[in-house]
Every structure is written in C-alpha cells, then in structure tokens.
Design an enzyme around this catalytic site. Sequence first.
Site, PDB file in Angstrom:
ATOM      1  CG  ASN A  85      -1.694   1.329   1.337  1.00 14.73           C
ATOM      2  OD1 ASN A  85      -2.670   1.550   0.632  1.00 14.73           O
ATOM      3  ND2 ASN A  85      -1.258   2.224   2.212  1.00 14.73           N
ATOM      4  CD  GLU A  86      -1.513   5.581   0.360  1.00 15.55           C
ATOM      5  OE1 GLU A  86      -0.909   6.008   1.358  1.00 15.55           O
ATOM      6  OE2 GLU A  86      -2.638   5.995  -0.004  1.00 15.55           O
ATOM      7  CB  ILE A  87       5.726   1.346  -0.617  1.00 19.55           C
ATOM      8  CG1 ILE A  87       5.271   0.910   0.781  1.00 19.55           C
ATOM      9  CG2 ILE A  87       7.246   1.465  -0.679  1.00 19.55           C
ATOM     10  CD1 ILE A  87       5.778  -0.455   1.207  1.00 19.55           C
TER      11      ILE A  87
ATOM     12  CB  SER B 181      -2.606  -0.266  -4.174  1.00 21.32           C
ATOM     13  OG  SER B 181      -3.812   0.430  -4.385  1.00 21.32           O
TER      14      SER B 181
ATOM     15  CG  HIS C 138      -4.511   5.147  -3.227  1.00 19.90           C
ATOM     16  ND1 HIS C 138      -3.768   4.716  -2.149  1.00 19.90           N
ATOM     17  CD2 HIS C 138      -4.941   4.027  -3.862  1.00 19.90           C
ATOM     18  CE1 HIS C 138      -3.740   3.378  -2.137  1.00 19.90           C
ATOM     19  NE2 HIS C 138      -4.442   2.953  -3.171  1.00 19.90           N
TER      20      HIS C 138
END
Length: 667
Positions: A272-274, A318, A337
Amino acid sequence: TSDGAAESTRGFPYLRKAHYMFGWDWGARLPDAGIFRDVYLEFWQTARIESINVRQNHEEGKVQLSFEPEIEYCRVITPMLRIEVEAPDGTVYISSGEPVVLDNPFLWYPNGYGEQSLYTIRTQLIEDGVILDEWTRRIGLRIAKWRREKDEWGESFELNVNGLSVFAMGADYIPEDHLLPRCCPKRTRQLLEDCKRANFNMVRVWGGGYYLNDYFYDICDELGLMVWQDMMFACATYDLNEKFVDNVREEIRHQGRRLRSHPCIVLWCGNNEIEMCIVQKRWKYNARRNADIICLFEYILPQALHEMDPDANYWPSSPSSGGGYDVPNDPNRGDTHYWDVWHGGEPFTAYRSHFFRFVSEFGFQSFPCHKTIEMFTTPQDRNVFSYVMDKHQRNNKANGIIMQYMANTFLYPNSFEKAVYASQLLAMEAIRYGVEHWRRNRGRCMGTLYWQLNDCWPVASWASIDYYGRWKALHYAAARFFAPVLMSCEESGALSLKGDVNSQDREIKPGIRLNVCNETLNAITAKVLWALRDPEARVIEAGKEMVVVDALSAKYLPERFFTDADPYKSYASYCLVVDGNIMSEGTVLFIEPKYFSFSDPKLKVECNGCSLTVKAEAYAKSVEIFCEDGDCLYSDNFFDMNAGERTVHIIRGEGTKFSVRSVFDIR
C-alpha cells in the site's frame, strides 16, 4: 528509526507485525503481543498431505482439473491418492491423481453477476488400505484476468471474470480489532454479509494489517465478494538483508499455498502506497533503498507467490501504473488513490473532473454513531473538541476538516447529536458524488473502492460501519449507489461554481443530467420520471420518457435546464421504474443545503411490528430513523423523500421507540 507513516511508532517496519498496531490516522498505538491463533503440534509416521494445487483449464462447455500434490514423507513409501470432486448438485467425480474433466460446469461469479457455485475437493492419502492423511478444500471454477489494453484514454485497468467485464464496487477492509482475540467468524460474517447487503462485489484487504484467517476467505467465497489482497507492507521502507528476504519469501510462499484455492482472491498486490510515497518524496531519497523496493515488490514477492500459485494475478503496489516508479497515481493507467476531496479541501463536485481507470482509495471522515460515542464518553465529553473526542480522532487535522466542510454545507448544528448526524451526511454525500460519477463513466473507469469499510476500535474515521457494527449513513447510501440498476443525477448549480456566496460572478443555472447504470446481464427498458418541485414537494414542472439501457453499460439522458427556477426554493426529484417497480430514486438541490428554504416536513414515524412508516408533509432530505431503545438495522435509512409516506423494514435488532429527523433539523 526508519521512514514510514507519520502517525505510527518510529521504527515499526523493523518488526514483522501488523503495522496498524503501531498507530495509524484511524488507529491507536496499541501493539498486540502474544499468540492469538490456535497452537497445535502436528506429527505423522509415514506421510502427510501438505497441500494440493488444483489447477483449472477452461474450455468451451467444460473445465479440466489437474492436481499437483505436495506430500511430505517420513520414510520411503509408495502411497496412492484418492481424490473426490463433489459438484454443487451432488455429482461426484473420482480420480487417483489424473485430471478430471467437468462437463457443463457450475461457474463461480462475483456477487451480482451469477451464482457462487463451489466444488468440494476431498483427498485421501492411502497406503495398503490405510488412510494416512486427508485434505479437503472448496474451490470455485472461474477465470479472473485483469485487462490492460491501450485505448482512447490511455490504458485500461479492468477485471474480467468468466468473460464478463466487471465494475468493481466495494471498500477497503482494515483489521476488525486492536485486540485480535476478539475477532471471530460470527463477527466477520456479519461484517461481510453487510457488505453484500450494500451490493458490494469486492473488498480490498489493506496492506497494513495481517493475513486473515481462513474463515474470512471462506465467507467471501460464499458471498461472491472478490478480494483484492494486499501483501502486508504499507507506507514504509524496508532494509533488505538476507534474513529479511528469506523471511518474506517464506511468508509469501506460505500465504500463497494457504489461499490459492479461494476463488474470491482475484488480485495480489505487493503493498500500500510505498511506490507512490517514494515518487512523491515523502521520505528522503536513498538510491539503495529505492532499488531495494523495486527488487522486493517486482521480483522477490511475485516470484515467491507464483512458485505456489502460477495462476495468481499480481500488481506491484497500490496505487501504481505497473511498477518501476512509472507515474503511480496516473489518472489514465492502473489504480488511483484520490484524496483532494478531504485532505485537499476540494468540493464534492471535484470528483467529476477526474475519470480514473480504477479508484482503489478515496474517502471522507465522519464521527461514529451516537450510541457508539456514548460507550466511550460521559455527557461532559460530548463535544467535538473535548479531550476524549480528540483522543478518539487519530488524524490531527480531521475534526477541523469535518467542521470546515460542515460550515460550507449546513447551518450551524445547535447540539452535539446534530453535529454527529451532519458529519455522517457529509461522508455519505462525498462518496456518493464520486461513485455515481465513476459509474456514469463505466468503460473508462471500472472500479470504485472507498476508504474504508470498518473500524478497529470506536473512533472518528472514514469507515461506513463503525466498531460495534452500526451502519453509518455512508453504508446505507452504498446500498443505493452500488445497486445493480442505478439512476443518478449530475446536477448543475451552486456546487458546480467556483467561489463563495459573495462572488461577484456567481450565477446559478439549475439543471439536471440523468444517467442510468445497468450492471446486470440483460438490457432493461425503463421509465424515467423527473420533477421540479418547491419546498412543499409540489410539482412545478415534470416529465417522463422511456429508455433502453444495454447490459453492463451506462447511458446519459439529455441535459435539461430550468431557466426560471429559483435555486433557493426548488429542487429536482427523479426515479427509475422497471416493470412497475421503482428501481432507483433520489433528489438534488441546486444550492448548498444551508441556503435552501426548507419547509418543516413535520416528520413522523409509526411502528407496526418490523415495519416502520415515515410520514412527511413537505420535502425531507436525508431522513434518519433512530431507535431510542435498541439497535436496529433497516432496509433503508438516511434517504430523501417527497411529501407522503415511506415504509422501511427492520432487518436486524429490535426496538419500540423510534424518532426521525432530516436536514431541516440541522439548525
């Protein structure tokens, strides 16, 4: 210390524990400790079945199952396998390890697209007539592929299941509790059944939690809830060394082997979001670390996964456009996102300027249900800015953001209870604006997963169901805006304008543009009814027309302007009728609710067993039914209604004393 989420305990990435335990912008710093799952000792004398990978080959009218057993031996033997495949209709196929061909198979489909047919695989390991071990799993026959093809807008990001283009609808799941032994199958089943009640077909298991128990995926298989499964890495950087790499390789091999039989899992995602956070330079630049991230999520993890499950779909991060730091969050590729509504302070209509391919996170905070607040406060604490309320708000700017949007939308609420109600209406409207817009643009956008589904403790958050399982306004709205057949309205008015009420060029032009989304497998012929009404709900102008909407498509109707309408004293209502039944309905204002000249609807609610009838003498917006002496779940709530009556049913819970209110009461 190590770079990572700002709200979390420094250094948390060094422990291979669920990251949320160390604090998040919706969770407390409360690391769990000890063993929370069953401990058992396993022993055998000859051989055991570690697992069997059941591979599927789909052809026209049939599916061939092949079996790849993993067997552990204590000594040299030559056992035999007996494999029994039981179809949903009770038909049994027997194999000793050779492939099984299923003619006219029962396929597994996501919720809303077909049945959730499941086959049972029973395997026995036998030597000289003695059963050494047994292994049983349920599988679903399905093909799930993600299409990424060049098109007029960029590159598609679309899930195809059994040949059907699926529009993903759902939310992001976080762990259900800070104290993990409190989690249980009954609690999880209710949460996931509530997802299905709200017409979800997908949940995203967010990467800051932990790999969930088998029963979670069993329930998703049964309910037709597809799972976007993040691997457990989120908002952090990791130092690759030999021991860490060996550890995570084994972690992914274990999870891939354990979960590969579940038809619900349609995508594995690395983190997630890295990738996005590194590109946005939220952490200091480090060439070695950035290379390690690509190595970990684009080589090590997918390789370990595909060793166990060669048929798995994998996505590196993501949001992402496919990896390699190639513009994650690109609006025209991959998943996105989007947080400009909320963190960026943009109005709800800002969603309509963006045509993302797949929106895997967007959200808006609200306070939990008032009965939930009563469970962690005393009366003197019930102020939005009290110490206790602030401690149950883990994002240090969020209460101010809620109140800013509230000031832009509603009159000043003169009680704490009304402020809680208004906050939930804001979240409901924000997510509705986004989802309806993206559904209207089906084909360009093919998925909306809002942040977030649930809470891990009683807290102000983005959740649509609070910690105690109470539906907030957003979850009721989700049942409407995720409905297979949806009529929505793209209104024009004050919210479409830039500037405030004092802008010199503020010219409001009331208008509506209706759209019908048909997420069913058959074309529909429907009657569209619309009306311009005054605050008493009296019709000023009305119209109707017939519309045909193809399967798995969305269709706009011509835009209509009301040049003589007073936006402060008129609103539009609309509904969609199919075969004499109202399938979808709603209303829109052309001005901020705080400026609209609401008449007192004089709401009343009457209880007759499990049925409740709401009566209104004028237009009532966002009508909430509240049970004062119990906890109830309703067939609908927080709905708009014209003058007249509306009946809803109690689905869960009981009570005898009910009250009702609407936006008119926010003052």
